[in-house]
Design an enzyme around this catalytic site. Structure first.
Site, short mmCIF file in Angstrom:
data_model
loop_
_atom_site.label_atom_id
_atom_site.label_comp_id
_atom_site.label_asym_id
_atom_site.label_seq_id
_atom_site.Cartn_x
_atom_site.Cartn_y
_atom_site.Cartn_z
N ALA A 36 -2.17 -5.39 4.74
CA ALA A 36 -2.42 -6.07 3.47
C ALA A 36 -2.47 -7.57 3.66
O ALA A 36 -3.29 -8.27 3.04
CB ALA A 36 -1.34 -5.69 2.46
N ASP A 38 -5.98 0.45 8.53
CA ASP A 38 -5.59 0.31 7.12
C ASP A 38 -6.20 -0.92 6.45
O ASP A 38 -6.14 -1.04 5.22
CB ASP A 38 -4.06 0.21 7.00
N LYS A 61 0.86 -1.19 0.00
CA LYS A 61 0.00 0.00 0.00
C LYS A 61 0.89 1.24 0.00
O LYS A 61 1.73 1.40 0.88
CB LYS A 61 -0.91 0.01 1.23
#
EC number: 2.7.1.148
Length: 294
Positions: free
Chosen positions: A116, A148, A19
Site C-alpha cells: 500500500a 499486491d 488491505k
C-alpha cells in the site's frame, strides 16, 4: 521544511489504506514458484500516510508507531523502489523529492502495508511530478514492485486472481465495521506457504444467497491453518475477537493480523478498547472498510 512525523504537513499527501483479505483461496502453483490465489479484498479507512515535497536532493524520512521498524531498511524499502522505478519511466520530469512515510500499521502483518505504501508513492509522485503513465504501463510497473501493489493502486473492493494481477471490481460490496488485531509477532510468508498442506484448493465463489456476511463466512483463508501452526497467538486473537462479539473473525493474508467484523462502529470501538485493555502490548484498531461504491 515540514515537521518530521507529520505527513500532512507536506505539499502532497496520500493515504496507504490497510488491505484486508476477506477471503484467500490458494488454487495452484506456477512453475516459477508463485502461488495462484483467488482473493476477495477490501480496504480500511486506517493505514499509513505519505507526504511528498520537492527537494534539492532525494530524501526519505520515517515516523509513526512502527517507523523505527523500517529505519534500517534503506534502499530496500518499497517506497524508495517505487520512486526509482517511476523516475526511470518518466525521465526528466522526475525532480528530487523528499518523501515522508508515517508508518501507522504493523510491518509484515498480512494487511499489505508495504504494498500500500508503494502504491501510494506511485500515486503521490505522479501528482507531484505532474505526470501520468498509461494504465497498462502503470500496472506493469506496479507488478514489478510486488503482486499486491496493483490491487493497492485500486484501493477499493475487488477480486484478485492469478498472483494478484487479474483484478475485478466488486461494486456492491458494502462497508464493514471492523477491528484489526495483531499480536505483533512476525510471520514468515515463505514459512506459511511451506507449511501449507494443499496447494490446489477449490476456487473462490461468491454465491450471495444469504447476504455478504454469509458469503464471506462460507469462504476461507487457506493460509490461516499453517499460520496458526507457526504463530499460536493467531488462534488466541481470533478467539478474543469472537468473545468480544465479532460476527466473523478471520486472518488476513499470511498473517498475523486478524479482522473481526462487528454489527456497527460503536461495537467495533468498544471491542477494540476492551481488547487493548486486556493486551496493551498487542495492536488493535477499530476501522471501517470502504464500500464498493466508495
Amino acid at each position: 521544511m515540514p515537521e518530521q512525523g507529520l505527513a500532512d504537513a507536506f505539499g502532497v499527501t496520500e493515504e496507504a489504506r490497510a488491505k484486508i483479505n476477506l477471503a484467500l483461496h490458494v488454487t495452484g502453483q506456477r512453475p516459477d514458484g508463485y502461488h495462484l490465489l483467488d482473493m476477495l479484498v477490501t480496504f480500511a479507512d486506517c493505514g499509513d500516510r505519505l507526504g511528498f515535497l520537492p527537494a534539492q536532493a532525494d530524501a526519505f524520512t520515517l515516523s509513526g508507531r512502527f517507523g523505527e521498524t523500517l529505519a534500517g531498511d534503506g534502499g530496500a524499502n518499497l517506497v524508495i523502489r517505487a520512486r526509482d522505478l517511476l523516475r526511470e519511466a518518466v525521465g526528466t520530469l522526475a525532480f528530487p523529492v523528499h518523501i515522508h512515510l508515517q508508518k501507522n500499521l504493523p510491518v509484515a502483518s498480512g494487511i499489505g502495508g508495504g504494498s500500500a505504501d508503494a502504491a501510494a508513492a506511485l500515486r503521490g509522485l505522479m501528482r507531484l511530478w505532474g505526470t501520468r503513465l498509461p494504465v497498462a504501463a502503470l500496472a506493469t510497473l506496479a507488478l514489478k514492485l510486488g503482486a499486491d501493489v496493483p490491487m493497492c493502486l485500486e484501493s477499493r473492493p475487488l477480486i484478485a486472481r492469478g498472483i494478484g494481477e487479474e483484478i475485478e471490481a466488486v461494486p456492491d460490496l458494502p462497508a464493514f465495521a471492523m477491528v484489526l488485531a495483531n499480536p505483533l509477532k512476525g510471520v514468515s510468508t515463505p514459512e506459511v506457504f511451506r507449511r501449507l498442506k494443499a496447494k490446489n484448493n477449490p476456487p473462490l465463489t461468491l454465491a450471495q444467497t444469504a447476504g455478504w456476511l454469509a458469503t464471506i463466512g462460507a469462504a476461507r483463508n487457506d493460509l490461516e491453518p499453517p499460520a496458526r501452526e507457526a504463530v499460536p497467538e493467531i488462534a488466541a486473537i481470533s478467539a478474543m475477537l469472537q468473545a468480544e462479539g465479532a460476527l466473523l473473525a478471520r486472518m488476513s493474508g499470511s498473517g498475523a493480523t486478524c479482522f473481526g467484523i462487528f454489527a456497527d462502529m460503536a461495537a467495533a470501538r468498544d471491542a477494540a478498547a476492551a481488547l487493548h485493555e486486556a493486551r496493551p502490548d498487542w495492536y488493535f484498531q477499530a476501522t471501517e472498510t470502504v464500500s464498493g461504491g466508495m
